[in-house]
Design a protein around this motif. Structure first.
Motif, PDB file in Angstrom:
ATOM      1  N   ASP A   1       0.817  -1.220   0.000  1.00  0.00           N
ATOM      2  CA  ASP A   1       0.000   0.000   0.000  1.00  0.00           C
ATOM      3  C   ASP A   1       0.848   1.266   0.000  1.00  0.00           C
ATOM      4  N   TRP A   2       1.966   1.218   0.739  1.00  0.00           N
ATOM      5  CA  TRP A   2       2.737   2.458   0.887  1.00  0.00           C
ATOM      6  C   TRP A   2       3.697   2.677  -0.273  1.00  0.00           C
TER       7      TRP A   2
ATOM      8  N   LYS B   1       3.574   1.176  -4.236  1.00  0.00           N
ATOM      9  CA  LYS B   1       3.186   0.247  -5.311  1.00  0.00           C
ATOM     10  C   LYS B   1       4.366   0.034  -6.260  1.00  0.00           C
TER      11      LYS B   1
END
Lengths: 268, 341
Positions: free
Chosen positions: B112-113, B115
């Motif tokens: 998520d942090w 990609k």
């Protein structure tokens, strides 16, 4: 000073037991720490036989030794500089008639005692980052300067207390006998002041050795001191090499203190 | 005294003189970097590595943000990578200089942090769950009820690590909310449950490995690496993955924009994505890395360890713990403060 010493705290009932309790509270943790530095188990809590291994391990751990060296260098220099400055400040604020604004000067000198450490740390971080960017210098100098600054009041207070307790008559007599201001300082004031200066130096040394917050914020790469190194260990398993190191430092402090004590006793 | 002054003056200067070639400055959590790995890197590439410790993401960010920090690589937690990127403090990675980038496990590639892993590479990851002494408590250990509603056997024997983000995440998931819930009803429930549970806790302390090994605690909220260390010292200790949801975290290497040793920084990042070297990181810190193929190089006592490999039935219950903001953070702070009384 007081001829009629009719009241002495030591005569009160219960002083002995209270003092014993206080000393036990102060020193029991330190004794425990030293004892566990000889613990064979890799834990700071369970006893499992006697060993010197942790001392060897700390000795061979370059990170630990580097941190110890940083701590000692910074503390020695910061204590030296802050005591010199504090002595001048103490002379300037006691050996002359009170003047307008002296309270403001006291407040300024003692500022590190009043302002929360984290505030000083963040302020220093911003200023020092700007200086680092401008000069490219990233040595221990910043830490020495910062430690000197917050050690000044610790050195100043015992020196001022000593100066205030000292009688002016000897200095006046020296001046009457044509001693120059420097001579009367060097041969009359300074010898009497020495215990205060030593006390101030030691307080400053210990304060610098202890500091975490300001150091953590302004240290440059590779400048961990013992307290910041220990802080970094906190979330993971602590091993007794930390105890060994603390015990060794404690030993060093004891040697220093005894040295000063013997020196000052011989002189007086 | 003169000699001491001269020696320290030399020391003061040496830090600037030493800024020659062949250096790398790493800013990492304390006691987290394998000395053997650093030695191997130094010998392979003839680069001198200087490691400096930080004790929290916030301190590290503050120092880097102030500028002229002197570091090349920093190892922030997942939730902080985006903050570094948004503030323009880190460099987008040139993946062509990182051939081992392909070794990043699929699970850790599209996180998520980050990609596609264009800003950060994996350091180590782990989970937050329950470490329980199974001699003291024989019931189900895969639940946050261990600390949120301690069973009778564990009353007065439970420890909670003093780590707000991790603990509040477990508590909120236990109460049925998301990690950063700002729903007043959920947070009220969290508060009531925790305030009711607190008298049954023994302490809020970090030293879980020693205390679990010595049977001083019956159970504790814990990180999986500590849980494994405790189990290796005391076979009665087991690690539970709360079915209501357990916490996940990952630390990541980022390259600072003002890094002076960019070439060495790339060498180092590529180096730690080599399976054999990633395994050295894990062997020292006792946490899993995100590199495919490193399992084979792990020490025997870590291979297939239950603390590193969540059982299949709970594999999807892990939630990444990020830094909550706004109202969610206010609720957490208020509850946490109340617990400290």
């Amino acid at each position: 000073m007081s001829e009629q010493r009719s009241f002495d705290v030591a005569d009160l009932p219960g002083v002995g037991p209270t003092a014993l309790l206080v000393f036990a509270g102060l020193y029991a943790p330190i004794v425990t720490l030293v004892v566990y530095s000889f613990n064979a188990a890799p834990s700071v809590a369970t006893w499992d036989g006697f060993t010197f291994d942790w001392y060897l391990k700390a000795w061979h751990n370059s990170t630990v030794m580097n941190a110890a060296a940083n701590s000692l260098i910074i503390a020695t220099l910061a204590a030296l500089f802050s005591t010199a400055l504090a002595t001048l400040a103490a002379l300037g604020t006691t050996r002359r008639p009170a003047f307008f604004g002296i309270t403001a000067i006291y407040a300024a000198i003692n500022q590190p005692l009043m302002v929360p450490e984290i505030v000083t740390a963040v302020a220093l971080l911003i200023v020092i980052a700007a200086i680092k960017a401008a000069t490219g210098y990233a040595g221990l100098g910043y830490l020495v300067i910062a430690h000197t600054a917050f050690c000044i009041p610790f050195a100043y207070l015992p020196i001022r207390a000593r100066l205030e307790g000292m009688d002016l008559t000897l200095e006046t007599a020296a001046a009457d006998l044509y001693a120059s201001p420097w001579q009367s300082f060097r041969f009359v004031t300074l010898p009497q002041l020495t215990p205060g200066i030593l006390a101030g130096w030691m307080l400053a040394f210990v304060t610098s050795l202890d500091d975490v917050v300001i150091t953590e914020f302004i240290k440059s790469p590779g400048q961990d001191t013992l307290p910041t190194y220990m802080l970094g260990q906190l979330r993971r398993a602590m091993t007794p090499d930390i105890n060994a190191l603390s015990a060794a430092l404690l030993g060093l402090t004891l040697v220093l203190l005894s040295g000063f004590f013997l020196l000052s006793r011989r002189k007086s | 005294m003169k000699r001491l002054l001269a020696a320290s003056a030399m020391l003061l200067c040496s830090a600037t003189l030493a800024a020659a070639e062949g250096e790398l400055f790493l800013y990492n959590w304390g006691n987290y970097t394998s000395p053997e790995l650093i030695k191997k890197f130094e010998e392979t590439y003839d680069v001198k590595v200087t490691i400096t410790d930080f004790d929290s993401n916030d301190t590290a960010l503050a120092k880097v943000e102030a500028g002229a920090s002197g570091f090349d690589l920093v190892v922030p937690s997942a939730g902080f990578v985006g903050i570094y990127a948004d503030k323009g403090l880190i460099e987008k990675l040139d993946l062509s200089r990182l051939p081992n980038h392909a070794n990043i496990a699929a699970q850790w590639m599209n996180v998520d942090w980050d990609k596609g892993r264009e800003w950060s590479i994996p350091w180590l990851w782990g989970s937050t769950g329950m470490t329980v002494n199974t001699k003291v408590y024989t019931g189900d250990i895969n639940t946050s009820a261990i600390f949120m509603d301690p069973p009778a056997e564990l009353e007065g024997k439970v420890n909670v690590i003093p780590e707000m983000g991790d603990v509040m995440a477990l508590a909120t998931m236990y109460a049925g909310g998301n990690v950063c819930s700002d729903d007043p009803a959920v947070m009220k429930k969290v508060r009531d449950l925790m305030v009711a549970a607190k008298p049954k806790w023994l302490s809020m302390d970090y030293s879980t490995v020693e205390k679990m090994t010595n049977n001083d605690y019956g159970a504790t909220v814990d990180w999986n690496g500590s849980a494994m260390r405790a189990r290796l010292g005391n076979p009665d200790v087991a690690y539970g993955y709360p079915k209501e949801g357990y916490g996940l975290w990952m630390d990541n290497v980022v390259l600072l924009k003002d890094a002076k040793n960019v070439e060495n920084a790339y060498l180092f990042m590529n180096f730690i994505m080599e399976p054999e070297n990633a395994a050295m990181l894990s062997a020292f810190a006792r946490y899993a890395n995100g590199i495919t193929g490193s399992e084979a190089f792990l020490p025997e006592d870590m291979k297939g360890a239950p603390e590193l490999n969540p059982p299949a039935e709970f594999a999807n219950n892990g939630q990444f713990v990020t830094i909550c903001t706004g109202k969610a953070l206010d609720y957490q702070n208020a509850i946490w403060t109340e617990l400290q009384k």
